[in-house]
Design a protein around this motif. Structure first.
Motif, PDB file in Angstrom:
ATOM      1  N   PHE A 290       0.838  -1.197   0.000  1.00 39.99           N
ATOM      2  CA  PHE A 290       0.000   0.000   0.000  1.00 39.99           C
ATOM      3  C   PHE A 290       0.879   1.255   0.000  1.00 39.99           C
ATOM      4  N   GLY A 291       0.562   2.176  -0.884  1.00 40.00           N
ATOM      5  CA  GLY A 291       1.330   3.417  -1.001  1.00 40.00           C
ATOM      6  C   GLY A 291       2.296   3.410  -2.162  1.00 40.00           C
ATOM      7  N   ALA A 292       2.673   2.222  -2.632  1.00 43.50           N
ATOM      8  CA  ALA A 292       3.572   2.119  -3.786  1.00 43.50           C
ATOM      9  C   ALA A 292       2.778   2.302  -5.079  1.00 43.50           C
ATOM     10  N   VAL A 293       3.489   2.656  -6.140  1.00 44.32           N
ATOM     11  CA  VAL A 293       2.888   2.752  -7.477  1.00 44.32           C
ATOM     12  C   VAL A 293       3.539   1.704  -8.370  1.00 44.32           C
ATOM     13  N   LEU A 294       2.725   0.891  -9.019  1.00 45.91           N
ATOM     14  CA  LEU A 294       3.204  -0.022 -10.057  1.00 45.91           C
ATOM     15  C   LEU A 294       2.779   0.546 -11.399  1.00 45.91           C
ATOM     16  N   GLU A 295       3.751   0.745 -12.274  1.00 39.74           N
ATOM     17  CA  GLU A 295       3.525   1.494 -13.506  1.00 39.74           C
ATOM     18  C   GLU A 295       3.604   0.581 -14.723  1.00 39.74           C
ATOM     19  N   ASN A 296       2.511   0.580 -15.509  1.00 40.13           N
ATOM     20  CA  ASN A 296       2.462  -0.105 -16.805  1.00 40.13           C
ATOM     21  C   ASN A 296       2.679  -1.617 -16.711  1.00 40.13           C
ATOM     22  N   VAL A 297       2.179  -2.220 -15.641  1.00 39.58           N
ATOM     23  CA  VAL A 297       2.279  -3.678 -15.489  1.00 39.58           C
ATOM     24  C   VAL A 297       0.947  -4.327 -15.888  1.00 39.58           C
ATOM     25  N   LYS A 298       1.011  -5.603 -16.231  1.00 39.80           N
ATOM     26  CA  LYS A 298      -0.181  -6.402 -16.512  1.00 39.80           C
ATOM     27  C   LYS A 298      -0.487  -7.273 -15.293  1.00 39.80           C
ATOM     28  N   TYR A 299      -1.770  -7.594 -15.110  1.00 41.06           N
ATOM     29  CA  TYR A 299      -2.160  -8.368 -13.935  1.00 41.06           C
ATOM     30  C   TYR A 299      -3.304  -9.303 -14.300  1.00 41.06           C
ATOM     31  N   GLU A 300      -3.476 -10.345 -13.480  1.00 35.58           N
ATOM     32  CA  GLU A 300      -4.558 -11.301 -13.671  1.00 35.58           C
ATOM     33  C   GLU A 300      -5.854 -10.657 -13.172  1.00 35.58           C
ATOM     34  N   GLN A 301      -6.900 -10.714 -13.992  1.00 36.65           N
ATOM     35  CA  GLN A 301      -8.079  -9.875 -13.786  1.00 36.65           C
ATOM     36  C   GLN A 301      -8.845 -10.146 -12.489  1.00 36.65           C
ATOM     37  N   SER A 303      -7.589 -12.143  -9.604  1.00 37.70           N
ATOM     38  CA  SER A 303      -6.746 -12.161  -8.399  1.00 37.70           C
ATOM     39  C   SER A 303      -5.942 -10.871  -8.224  1.00 37.70           C
ATOM     40  N   HIS A 304      -5.754 -10.136  -9.324  1.00 36.68           N
ATOM     41  CA  HIS A 304      -4.913  -8.931  -9.348  1.00 36.68           C
ATOM     42  C   HIS A 304      -3.457  -9.232  -9.016  1.00 36.68           C
ATOM     43  N   LEU A 305      -3.057 -10.486  -9.229  1.00 36.75           N
ATOM     44  CA  LEU A 305      -1.638 -10.836  -9.140  1.00 36.75           C
ATOM     45  C   LEU A 305      -0.927 -10.249 -10.356  1.00 36.75           C
ATOM     46  N   VAL A 306       0.167  -9.538 -10.104  1.00 38.55           N
ATOM     47  CA  VAL A 306       0.897  -8.889 -11.196  1.00 38.55           C
ATOM     48  C   VAL A 306       1.787  -9.911 -11.898  1.00 38.55           C
ATOM     49  N   ASP A 307       1.767  -9.867 -13.220  1.00 37.24           N
ATOM     50  CA  ASP A 307       2.642 -10.723 -14.017  1.00 37.24           C
ATOM     51  C   ASP A 307       3.881  -9.908 -14.394  1.00 37.24           C
ATOM     52  N   PHE A 308       4.929 -10.046 -13.596  1.00 37.21           N
ATOM     53  CA  PHE A 308       6.132  -9.248 -13.818  1.00 37.21           C
ATOM     54  C   PHE A 308       6.918  -9.700 -15.047  1.00 37.21           C
ATOM     55  N   ASP A 309       6.558 -10.844 -15.618  1.00 32.19           N
ATOM     56  CA  ASP A 309       7.230 -11.309 -16.837  1.00 32.19           C
ATOM     57  C   ASP A 309       6.563 -10.780 -18.107  1.00 32.19           C
ATOM     58  N   ASP A 310       5.397 -10.153 -17.965  1.00 30.64           N
ATOM     59  CA  ASP A 310       4.658  -9.664 -19.129  1.00 30.64           C
ATOM     60  C   ASP A 310       5.221  -8.311 -19.570  1.00 30.64           C
ATOM     61  N   THR A 311       5.753  -8.284 -20.786  1.00 29.88           N
ATOM     62  CA  THR A 311       6.324  -7.034 -21.313  1.00 29.88           C
ATOM     63  C   THR A 311       5.518  -6.517 -22.507  1.00 29.88           C
ATOM     64  N   SER A 312       4.239  -6.881 -22.569  1.00 24.54           N
ATOM     65  CA  SER A 312       3.435  -6.505 -23.737  1.00 24.54           C
ATOM     66  C   SER A 312       3.211  -4.999 -23.823  1.00 24.54           C
ATOM     67  N   LEU A 313       3.218  -4.298 -22.692  1.00 26.82           N
ATOM     68  CA  LEU A 313       3.080  -2.840 -22.714  1.00 26.82           C
ATOM     69  C   LEU A 313       4.436  -2.160 -22.863  1.00 26.82           C
ATOM     70  N   THR A 314       5.412  -2.640 -22.126  1.00 24.22           N
ATOM     71  CA  THR A 314       6.757  -2.076 -22.150  1.00 24.22           C
ATOM     72  C   THR A 314       7.699  -2.993 -21.380  1.00 24.22           C
ATOM     73  N   GLU A 315       8.979  -2.944 -21.712  1.00 21.56           N
ATOM     74  CA  GLU A 315       9.995  -3.614 -20.886  1.00 21.56           C
ATOM     75  C   GLU A 315      10.392  -2.741 -19.710  1.00 21.56           C
ATOM     76  N   ASN A 316       9.909  -1.510 -19.710  1.00 20.87           N
ATOM     77  CA  ASN A 316      10.274  -0.557 -18.661  1.00 20.87           C
ATOM     78  C   ASN A 316       9.185  -0.482 -17.589  1.00 20.87           C
ATOM     79  N   THR A 317       8.695  -1.634 -17.137  1.00 19.34           N
ATOM     80  CA  THR A 317       7.738  -1.641 -16.032  1.00 19.34           C
ATOM     81  C   THR A 317       8.465  -1.188 -14.767  1.00 19.34           C
TER      82      THR A 317
END
Length: 413
Positions: A290-301, A303-317
């Motif tokens: 809580f309080g952190a910002v995750l920028e341009n990451v993809k997540y499972e709809q 569970s909202h678990l973030v997929d840190f291996d997904d680079t479909s938006l950018t490699e600069n997550t």
């Protein structure tokens, strides 16, 4: 007395000054499409088309006060004062059309002798939370007596620059006026532009006072016996290597070296989270709460678990979090003189040996030349590693000629 931006020509009815992270979460979720909360409690936000910095759109205003100081060229591209005023008015006109604005007042620099007061005016809660994390947060008493800022950032990033304005090459423009002490953003919502804008300001002001500003991370032994600094271009491992549970963290990216020692410029960290794992980088993983910002990451709809291996938006997550969330952070983030100076090079082409111990002369050569590689995603258009020579391992953010910083480093060494 009610807070006002009348001096800046902004008259929006709803202006929220230094609101809490909880308030900014609610605002982002209500008013910013796509914003959500990760399974660990971080705010997930999206920067739109631009997912990295836009260095070719950065401008420094050509003013008599600084004209002879600036290293003009491809890093610091000249902008005439009239074009700056047009862009400034464009940003302020845009901000005045918003129903609500956010103001973050904070500090750059943990050493009170060199500290700068920074004000951020923005229209997105995501941007406000990001700068809440990245600036040094004032106490309520400090906020009460904050007064006028030293520099103001006008973030009108959701509104484009006019391509027909003199000096514009696209609809993005990131403009810094040292004489007016103002920084204007148009045509990009990538939050890192604000952070690096503050760093650019410090890269001008500090050397004027004989202080070396550095693109590096810094750690200290737990007994305080030694400080280490690690230079490197964005994406070369400064944040990862500084998150060492055996040492105290001063900061992950921007520092200054004075006659007394080293201080961090920032109040938070901005980590690349591509392929992040709890096992490899537990401190960073645990900070994305809580309080952190995750920028341009993809997540499972669901569970909202973030997929840190997904680079479909950018490699600069990226993940932005306050220094306080690192258990071994040293606060205030001030340390002694470094005993170890390390240069990190993303040597994607095998030019250098894996590890080298440098003489002072060799250190100066590599500091000036800054051989490394641009890492995919950190700048717009960079898809694969590109070899580059980035002076002082921070070429995009230098204001003076690189020899100014090299001479200061030689004095410190």
């Amino acid at each position: 007395m009610a807070f006002s931006l009348d001096k800046q020509g902004i008259s929006v009815a709803e202006i929220y000054r230094n609101p809490s992270p909880a308030f900014l979460y609610e605002a982002a979720l209500r008013f910013e499409k796509g914003s959500t909360i990760s399974s660990t409690g971080a705010l997930i936000a999206y920067s739109g088309k631009k997912t990295g910095r836009s260095p070719t759109d950065k401008r420094v205003v050509d003013e008599p006060e600084v004209r002879d100081d600036i290293w003009w060229g491809s890093v610091n591209i000249k902008l005439d004062p009239q074009s700056f005023l047009i862009n400034r008015e464009r940003a302020i006109d845009y901000l005045n059309t918003r129903e609500r604005l956010y103001v973050i007042d904070g500090y750059a620099g943990w050493d009170a002798q060199y500290q700068q007061k920074i004000r951020v005016v923005c229209a997105r809660a995501y941007h406000a939370l990001f700068m809440h994390n990245m600036l040094i947060r004032p106490t309520p008493a400090q906020l009460e007596t904050f007064g006028e800022p030293d520099y103001v950032i006008y973030n009108g990033g959701a509104f484009p620059a006019n391509r027909h304005t003199a000096g514009m090459t696209s609809t993005t423009s990131v403009d810094l006026s040292f004489a007016r002490r103002e920084f204007v953003i148009l045509g990009t919502e990538y939050a890192g532009e604000m952070k690096k804008g503050v760093f650019t300001i410090m890269n001008y002001l500090m050397p004027k006072q004989g202080v070396l500003s550095m693109h590096c991370s810094a750690t200290q032994a737990r007994d305080g016996s030694d400080t280490s600094i690690l230079f490197g271009l964005s994406g070369t491992g400064k944040t990862t290597l500084s998150a060492d549970p055996k040492r105290l963290l001063l900061g992950d990216d921007e520092h200054c070296w004075t006659d007394q020692g080293v201080f961090n410029i920032e109040g938070g960290c901005y980590a690349k989270v591509i392929k992040l794992s709890k096992e490899q980088e537990p401190d960073i993983w645990n900070s994305l709460q809580f309080g952190a910002v995750l920028e341009n990451v993809k997540y499972e709809q669901t569970s909202h678990l973030v997929d840190f291996d997904d680079t479909s938006l950018t490699e600069n997550t990226r993940g932005s979090y306050i220094l306080d969330s690192i258990p071994n952070a040293k606060l205030p983030a001030v340390g002694g003189h470094p005993k170890n100076v390390i240069f990190l090079t993303a040597d994607a082409f095998g030019v250098l040996p894996p590890v080298s111990k440098l003489t002072p002369g060799q250190a100066m050569y590599h500091y000036i030349s800054g051989y490394t590689a641009k890492v995919a995603g950190t700048e717009q258009g960079v898809k694969d590693p590109e070899p580059t020579f980035s002076a002082c391992f921070g070429g995009p953010f230098l204001v003076w000629h690189p020899t100014k910083y090299a001479e200061l480093l030689a004095e410190k060494l």
